[in-house]
Design a protein around this motif. Structure first.
Motif, PDB file in Angstrom:
ATOM      1  N   GLU A 168       0.841  -1.205   0.000  1.00 10.01           N
ATOM      2  CA  GLU A 168       0.000   0.000   0.000  1.00 10.01           C
ATOM      3  C   GLU A 168       0.875   1.254   0.000  1.00 10.01           C
ATOM      4  O   GLU A 168       0.546   2.241  -0.663  1.00 10.01           O
ATOM      5  CB  GLU A 168      -0.925  -0.012   1.219  1.00 10.01           C
ATOM      6  N   TRP A 169       1.989   1.195   0.733  1.00 13.36           N
ATOM      7  CA  TRP A 169       2.935   2.315   0.732  1.00 13.36           C
ATOM      8  C   TRP A 169       3.478   2.540  -0.676  1.00 13.36           C
ATOM      9  O   TRP A 169       3.486   3.656  -1.174  1.00 13.36           O
ATOM     10  CB  TRP A 169       4.081   2.042   1.712  1.00 13.36           C
ATOM     11  N   ARG A 170       3.923   1.440  -1.326  1.00 15.61           N
ATOM     12  CA  ARG A 170       4.484   1.573  -2.673  1.00 15.61           C
ATOM     13  C   ARG A 170       3.447   2.115  -3.651  1.00 15.61           C
ATOM     14  O   ARG A 170       3.757   2.972  -4.480  1.00 15.61           O
ATOM     15  CB  ARG A 170       5.021   0.219  -3.161  1.00 15.61           C
ATOM     16  N   ALA A 171       2.212   1.639  -3.565  1.00 11.91           N
ATOM     17  CA  ALA A 171       1.155   2.127  -4.459  1.00 11.91           C
ATOM     18  C   ALA A 171       0.872   3.597  -4.213  1.00 11.91           C
ATOM     19  O   ALA A 171       0.710   4.365  -5.163  1.00 11.91           O
ATOM     20  CB  ALA A 171      -0.122   1.302  -4.269  1.00 11.91           C
ATOM     21  N   GLY A 172       0.845   4.009  -2.960  1.00 18.06           N
ATOM     22  CA  GLY A 172       0.607   5.419  -2.625  1.00 18.06           C
ATOM     23  C   GLY A 172       1.769   6.287  -3.040  1.00 18.06           C
ATOM     24  O   GLY A 172       1.587   7.383  -3.564  1.00 18.06           O
ATOM     25  N   ALA A 173       3.001   5.808  -2.834  1.00  9.48           N
ATOM     26  CA  ALA A 173       4.187   6.577  -3.223  1.00  9.48           C
ATOM     27  C   ALA A 173       4.243   6.748  -4.734  1.00  9.48           C
ATOM     28  O   ALA A 173       4.586   7.809  -5.241  1.00  9.48           O
ATOM     29  CB  ALA A 173       5.448   5.895  -2.698  1.00  9.48           C
ATOM     30  N   ALA A 174       3.861   5.702  -5.467  1.00  8.03           N
ATOM     31  CA  ALA A 174       3.876   5.775  -6.930  1.00  8.03           C
ATOM     32  C   ALA A 174       2.842   6.770  -7.439  1.00  8.03           C
ATOM     33  O   ALA A 174       3.058   7.441  -8.427  1.00  8.03           O
ATOM     34  CB  ALA A 174       3.636   4.392  -7.533  1.00  8.03           C
ATOM     35  N   SER A 175       1.718   6.876  -6.740  1.00 11.42           N
ATOM     36  CA  SER A 175       0.657   7.745  -7.216  1.00 11.42           C
ATOM     37  C   SER A 175       0.957   9.220  -7.002  1.00 11.42           C
ATOM     38  O   SER A 175       0.331  10.066  -7.611  1.00 11.42           O
ATOM     39  CB  SER A 175      -0.668   7.390  -6.525  1.00 11.42           C
ATOM     40  N   VAL A 176       1.947   9.555  -6.153  1.00 10.90           N
ATOM     41  CA  VAL A 176       2.275  10.964  -5.925  1.00 10.90           C
ATOM     42  C   VAL A 176       3.580  11.367  -6.600  1.00 10.90           C
ATOM     43  O   VAL A 176       4.025  12.488  -6.439  1.00 10.90           O
ATOM     44  CB  VAL A 176       2.345  11.311  -4.422  1.00 10.90           C
TER      45      VAL A 176
END
Length: 193
Positions: free
Chosen positions: A181-189
Motif C-alpha cells: 500500500e505504501w508503494r502504491a501510494g508513493a507511486a501515485s504521488v
C-alpha cells in the motif's frame, strides 16, 4: 543495526536525532496538558522532560525487537524542535513496526505532522524493509486519527473499552499500512517523467 541517513530533509522540515540542546523545545510542548491528554504520561515537569529526552537520545537506531527510533522534527532553515516522532520495531521476523507522533500545538493545522510522519513511514518501509506499520490512538483523539488517515493508513480495528485511561474506559483505534500500500501510494504521488 539500522540508523536512518540523517539529516532527513522534507520540503519544510528537517528530521534528525534528538540532542541535549533540545530540552527547552521539547519541554515547551511535553509540558502542555492538552498534548498529554491522550498519551500514557501526564504533562511533564522539566525534570521529567529531561529524563524522557535522555531516553530519546539513546534511541537513535533499531536492531532488536522492542527497539525504538526517536526522531526530532524542526523547521527547515532553523528553528525549534516542533515534533517528536517514534518508530518501534515490533517484530523483525514478521517485519512489523509501529509509528507514534507528538507535535507542538502551536504548529498544528499546517500539514507539518503529516509531512514528518510520512518520512517515518518511508524509513520503516524503504529503509528498514518492514511489511506492516500500525499506529494506535484513543478514539477521542480525532486529530491523530485524521493524521493516520491522511497518511493513507486504513482503520483496521476499533477496540471497544480496551483501556482504562485517565479514569474512564476508552476505545482504541488501530490504523495500519502494508508495504504494498505504501508503494502504491508513493507511486501515485510521483511527478510525471
Amino acid at each position: 543495526m539500522f540508523t536512518p541517513p540523517y539529516p532527513i530533509a522534507t520540503p519544510r522540515l528537517v528530521l534528525r536525532p534528538f540532542t541535549e540542546a533540545d530540552l527547552d523545545d521539547l519541554h515547551a510542548f511535553h509540558s502542555l496538558p492538552e498534548v498529554a491528554r491522550y498519551l500514557y504520561w501526564d504533562a511533564r515537569t522539566r525534570e521529567e522532560t529531561k529524563a524522557a529526552l535522555d531516553r530519546k537520545i539513546a534511541c537513535a537506531s533499531l536492531e532488536e525487537d522492542g527497539d525504538v527510533l526517536s526522531v526530532a522534527a524542526a523547521p527547515a532553515g532553523g528553528g525549534p524542535v516542533i515534533g517528536d516522532l517514534t518508530l518501534f520495531l515490533r517484530s523483525r521476523e514478521h517485519r512489523q513496526g509501529e509509528i507514534g507522533f507528538v507535535f507542538n500545538p502551536a504548529y498544528q493545522g499546517r500539514g507539518l505532522a503529516t509531512e514528518a510522519a510520512r518520512e517515518i513511514l518511508r524509513i520503516g518501509f524503504e529503509g528498514l524493509g518492514l511489511h506492516r506499520i500500525h499506529g494506535n490512538c484513543d478514539a477521542r483523539n480525532t486529530s491523530s486519527a485524521r493524521l493516520m488517515e491522511r497518511l493513507g493508513m486504513r482503520l483496521e480495528a476499533r477496540l471497544v473499552e480496551n483501556e482504562f485511561f485517565a479514569g474512564a474506559w476508552s476505545d482504541e483505534l488501530v490504523f495500519a499500512m502494508l508495504a504494498r500500500e505504501w508503494r502504491a501510494g508513493a507511486a501515485s504521488v510521483q511527478p510525471p517523467a
